[in-house]
Write a protein that holds these residues in place. Sequence first.
Motif, PDB file in Angstrom:
ATOM      1  N   GLY A  87       0.720  -1.027   0.047  1.00 51.68           N
ATOM      2  CA  GLY A  87      -0.040  -0.056   0.076  1.00 51.68           C
ATOM      3  C   GLY A  87       0.758   1.299   0.098  1.00 51.68           C
ATOM      4  N   PHE A  88       0.288   2.354   0.037  1.00 49.01           N
ATOM      5  CA  PHE A  88       1.211   3.534   0.020  1.00 49.01           C
ATOM      6  C   PHE A  88       1.679   3.774   1.388  1.00 49.01           C
ATOM      7  CE2 PHE A  88      -2.570   5.459  -2.417  1.00 49.01           C
ATOM      8  CZ  PHE A  88      -1.988   5.389  -3.599  1.00 49.01           C
ATOM      9  N   THR A  89       3.320   3.817   1.211  1.00 44.97           N
ATOM     10  CA  THR A  89       4.204   3.898   2.520  1.00 44.97           C
ATOM     11  C   THR A  89       3.819   5.267   3.343  1.00 44.97           C
ATOM     12  OG1 THR A  89       5.951   4.792   0.916  1.00 44.97           O
ATOM     13  CG2 THR A  89       5.712   2.442   1.319  1.00 44.97           C
ATOM     14  N   HIS A  90       3.310   6.292   2.407  1.00 42.73           N
ATOM     15  CA  HIS A  90       2.806   7.473   3.266  1.00 42.73           C
ATOM     16  C   HIS A  90       1.687   8.101   2.739  1.00 42.73           C
ATOM     17  CE1 HIS A  90       7.021   7.503   4.675  1.00 42.73           C
ATOM     18  NE2 HIS A  90       7.450   7.394   3.518  1.00 42.73           N
ATOM     19  N   PRO A  91       0.538   7.316   3.049  1.00 43.48           N
ATOM     20  CA  PRO A  91      -0.751   7.781   2.849  1.00 43.48           C
ATOM     21  C   PRO A  91      -0.990   9.160   3.185  1.00 43.48           C
ATOM     22  CG  PRO A  91      -0.909   6.232   4.478  1.00 43.48           C
ATOM     23  CD  PRO A  91       0.538   6.408   4.167  1.00 43.48           C
ATOM     24  N   VAL A  92      -1.755  10.044   2.134  1.00 41.33           N
ATOM     25  CA  VAL A  92      -2.124  11.559   2.451  1.00 41.33           C
ATOM     26  C   VAL A  92      -3.515  11.474   2.657  1.00 41.33           C
ATOM     27  CG1 VAL A  92      -1.833  13.941   1.979  1.00 41.33           C
ATOM     28  CG2 VAL A  92       0.127  12.337   1.575  1.00 41.33           C
ATOM     29  N   VAL A  93      -4.272  12.098   3.307  1.00 44.27           N
ATOM     30  CA  VAL A  93      -5.910  12.291   3.359  1.00 44.27           C
ATOM     31  C   VAL A  93      -6.106  13.739   2.720  1.00 44.27           C
ATOM     32  CG1 VAL A  93      -7.788  12.130   4.799  1.00 44.27           C
ATOM     33  CG2 VAL A  93      -5.977  10.405   5.189  1.00 44.27           C
ATOM     34  N   PHE A  94      -6.829  13.779   1.909  1.00 46.41           N
ATOM     35  CA  PHE A  94      -7.195  15.096   1.521  1.00 46.41           C
ATOM     36  C   PHE A  94      -8.873  15.063   1.494  1.00 46.41           C
ATOM     37  CE2 PHE A  94      -3.838  14.008  -1.456  1.00 46.41           C
ATOM     38  CZ  PHE A  94      -2.670  15.172  -1.419  1.00 46.41           C
ATOM     39  N   ARG A  95      -9.230  16.432   2.024  1.00 49.04           N
ATOM     40  CA  ARG A  95     -10.667  16.717   1.992  1.00 49.04           C
ATOM     41  C   ARG A  95     -10.589  18.200   1.738  1.00 49.04           C
ATOM     42  NH1 ARG A  95     -10.240  12.072   2.736  1.00 49.04           N
ATOM     43  NH2 ARG A  95     -11.448  10.868   4.320  1.00 49.04           N
ATOM     44  N   ARG A  96     -12.108  18.466   1.184  1.00 56.01           N
ATOM     45  CA  ARG A  96     -12.336  19.868   0.721  1.00 56.01           C
ATOM     46  C   ARG A  96     -13.166  20.183   1.666  1.00 56.01           C
ATOM     47  NH1 ARG A  96     -16.902  21.658  -1.287  1.00 56.01           N
ATOM     48  NH2 ARG A  96     -17.603  19.325  -2.156  1.00 56.01           N
TER      49      ARG A  96
END
Length: 175
Positions: A130-139
């Motif tokens: 999986g992503f080793t550094h997942p980033v969570v984006f929200r508006r």
Amino acid sequence: MNALKRSYPYVGPADLRATVRPGSGGHRIGSAADFAHWAAERTAAELREPFTFVVSADGMLRLAPRRSEHVACAGGEHVLSAGKISFTREADRWVVDEVSNQSTGYCPDVVSWPAVARALDAIELVRPSGFTHPVVFRRCPGCQEHNTVREDDFVCVFCGSDLPEAWNVESDGRC
């Protein structure tokens, strides 16, 4: 839309998108041989840094230098995922060392990982699960600004409003 089939439009600054020229884009990598050829053309210094990547709508991995804009790497088109990726040599093969969905131009959801995995599997690169550094984006529903959620703190850094639990960047109408 089904997360496995979701494509992400560019949601970043319009002036960056305006610089993209038809036929531009990152280097398309469709096979193990393509990757080996591409890697052989990179300097040792380049290979020590992460690269900008996108998975184009056709499932193809595209790579560009680290400081490239994702929208330029994608040729201005929608993507299945986008972020940063780095590679390392282990014995006689290339391995994906780190990979993230860090792209403030596309703000892809963490569920875009399967598209990345398929693209990397197609070119026979060993990869993480999986992503080793997942980033969570929200508006933000209040001020409409894009946010990077840190430490599960779903609060807008611009206006203090609560951010939704579910990914919502595409619905902002700025695509």
